[in-house]
Write a protein that holds these residues in place. Structure first.
Motif, mmCIF file in Angstrom:
data_model
loop_
_atom_site.group_PDB
_atom_site.id
_atom_site.type_symbol
_atom_site.label_atom_id
_atom_site.label_comp_id
_atom_site.label_asym_id
_atom_site.label_seq_id
_atom_site.Cartn_x
_atom_site.Cartn_y
_atom_site.Cartn_z
ATOM 1 N N GLU A 1 0.827 -1.200 0.000
ATOM 2 C CA GLU A 1 0.000 0.000 0.000
ATOM 3 C C GLU A 1 0.864 1.254 0.000
ATOM 4 N N GLY A 2 1.983 1.184 0.784
ATOM 5 C CA GLY A 2 2.900 2.319 0.802
ATOM 6 C C GLY A 2 3.538 2.542 -0.546
ATOM 7 N N CYS A 3 3.922 1.459 -1.216
ATOM 8 C CA CYS A 3 4.505 1.576 -2.551
ATOM 9 C C CYS A 3 3.497 2.171 -3.535
ATOM 10 N N ALA A 4 2.229 1.777 -3.407
ATOM 11 C CA ALA A 4 1.204 2.322 -4.305
ATOM 12 C C ALA A 4 1.013 3.810 -4.078
ATOM 13 N N ILE A 5 1.044 4.237 -2.799
ATOM 14 C CA ILE A 5 0.894 5.670 -2.500
ATOM 15 C C ILE A 5 2.053 6.463 -3.094
ATOM 16 N N VAL B 1 14.018 2.731 -7.159
ATOM 17 C CA VAL B 1 14.048 2.028 -5.882
ATOM 18 C C VAL B 1 12.645 1.547 -5.516
ATOM 19 N N LEU B 2 11.650 2.372 -5.801
ATOM 20 C CA LEU B 2 10.267 1.999 -5.500
ATOM 21 C C LEU B 2 9.834 0.773 -6.317
ATOM 22 N N GLN B 3 10.257 0.704 -7.572
ATOM 23 C CA GLN B 3 9.946 -0.458 -8.396
ATOM 24 C C GLN B 3 10.607 -1.725 -7.857
#
Length: 465
Positions: free
Chosen positions: A263-267, A283-285
């Motif tokens: 969920e944090g990555c989606a935000i 990094v997020l990917q």
């Protein structure tokens, strides 16, 4: 008598099985002793009767010769010799007739001897010749009586031997059958606890919740093995509970932080907290891909654990085409993403004796494997047909062929090929092992076959009934 050890049980069973053999040996020894006694007695009787008969015939010839000589010479000395010859003949006649049974000719000879003693009063030679002829005829009759008596004894001995052989044959057959019955009965004392051990081992192998009750009696060695098996069953049951609880708690504990991370990555990916620069987005990917991989590992591990707990599937007629179509529809998005298509060549009437859930897991994993390792733009072809004894389902696709040296261990848990997946997700190595276990539970077999138009072909054979 309480049998306390396996050695004692085997020894007692062996001794009991020897009882009919000992009885047969004793009976044979007794019959052979009777045969020996009868043979010895008859041989002695035959020799003595033959000797007495020969002496009697010789004495009768002397009597006839001396009486004829006296009638010619009328010599007193010849009369004495003839009288002594008659006495000797009479003694030999008594010896022969009293040694064996009374022969019919003995009475005639005993009557003829007193008549012949008056030979010195016979003045007519014809009268003497008539008496001597009658005397000689009685001797011949006695000889026939003796021969008939000997033949009768020989026939009695033969009948005894025939009866003894028949009795020995019946006794041998009866005692052999009795020995087999005793052996079978005795082996039950060994086979029964061994079968009990087999039942316990089978229940442990099938992860059955119920184990046969403990034995109250039997050889102590087998009872000790049975006690160890019960301990092993209880220990395995405890370990299974620990394993199940660990996986259940681990999945629960892992899914919560995974959901939070995802969920944090989606935000962050939606730039809700600010614009990300290219390095931050990269990094997020990586974080998002790692989260997907970890989630896949958790799902596969739970799926494999659920499969291991399903020891006995419910076998019912299952329509193969409907299961394959449902599985292909679930992978439609991935197929479109990889520009792939599924071509199904299965008759609508093709059924198999199986479990629909297990067959669905087989199709899901093999289609997912073909999508992950197949070439983009290729067609995944699934064919189903009846063989003489089973139903054959082929999952075929084009891609890098599986090396022969890797085909033996590719169906083992946590074993995976060296080829890269199209979705860049590192698998857990459980997909094909789940397929192999599902096929095994359905009583079938899986193998990798060669096809001219396809690089990879997984062939599944399932029983028709």
């Amino acid at each position: 008598m309480q049998i306390r050890s396996l050695k004692q049980l085997v020894l007692i069973s062996f001794l009991i099985s020897l009882v009919p053999l000992i009885v047969l040996l004793l009976q044979s020894q007794r019959d052979f002793s009777q045969v020996s006694v009868i043979t010895t007695d008859n041989t002695r009787l035959f020799v003595s009767v033959a000797t007495d008969l020969q002496d009697l015939i010789s004495a009768s010839q002397d009597v006839q010769r001396l009486i004829k000589q006296y009638q010619v010479l009328n010599d007193p000395q010849l009369k004495d010799i003839a009288d002594r010859s008659l006495d000797s003949f009479e003694n030999k006649l008594d010896a022969l007739c009293t040694r064996a049974e009374e022969f019919p000719a003995c009475s005639g000879l005993r009557t003829a001897v007193p008549v012949l003693r008056d030979y010195h009063t016979f003045n007519d030679a014809q009268v003497v010749n008539a008496y001597l002829a009658k005397f000689e005829e009685s001797i011949i009759t006695l000889q026939r009586n003796v021969n008939r008596y000997v033949d009768q004894k020989v026939q009695e001995q033969q009948r005894f031997l025939t009866d003894m052989q028949a009795r020995q044959g019946w006794s041998t057959g009866l005692l052999v059958v009795l020995s087999l019955i005793i052996i079978l009965f005795s082996t039950q004392f060994i086979v029964k606890p061994v079968r009990k051990l087999q039942a316990i081992i089978q229940s442990i192998a099938n992860s059955s919740q119920s184990v046969p009750a403990k034995s109250s009696s039997g050889p102590r060695e087998l009872l000790a093995v049975e006690k160890d098996l019960y301990w092993l069953s209880e220990r395995l049951r405890q370990l299974e509970k620990v394993r199940t609880a660990l996986l259940r708690h681990a999945s629960h504990e892992l899914k919560t932080p995974l959901a939070s991370i995802k969920e944090g990555c989606a935000i962050l990916s939606d730039n809700l907290l600010g614009e990300l620069n290219p390095a931050q987005y990269e990094v997020l990917q990586l974080l998002d891909n790692s989260t997907e991989r970890l989630n896949l590992l958790v799902v596969k591990l739970l799926d494999y654990n659920a499969l291991l707990q399903q020891a006995e599937p419910d076998l019912v007629p299952v329509n193969v085409l409907s299961v394959i179509r449902a599985s292909a529809d679930n992978h439609r998005l991935l197929l479109q993403q990889n520009e792939q298509d599924v071509e199904i060549k299965i008759f609508n009437t093709l059924t198999v004796a199986g479990d629909e859930e297990l067959l669905r897991r087989i199709a899901d994993n093999l289609i997912s494997n073909a999508i992950a390792y197949g070439k983009k733009g290729n067609v995944i072809q699934i064919e189903g047909y009846r063989d003489e004894e089973c139903v054959v389902i082929d999952f075929m696709n084009n891609g890098k062929p599986i090396p022969r040296e890797a085909r033996m261990e590719i169906f083992e848990p946590f074993k995976r090929g060296a080829e890269k997946r199209n979705d860049k997700v590192i698998g857990a190595g459980l997909g094909l092992s789940i397929v192999a276990d599902c096929v095994r539970l359905l009583g079938g077999a899986i193998s990798i076959e060669e096809r001219a138009s396809f690089d990879v072909c997984f062939q599944i054979k399932l029983p028709r009934t």
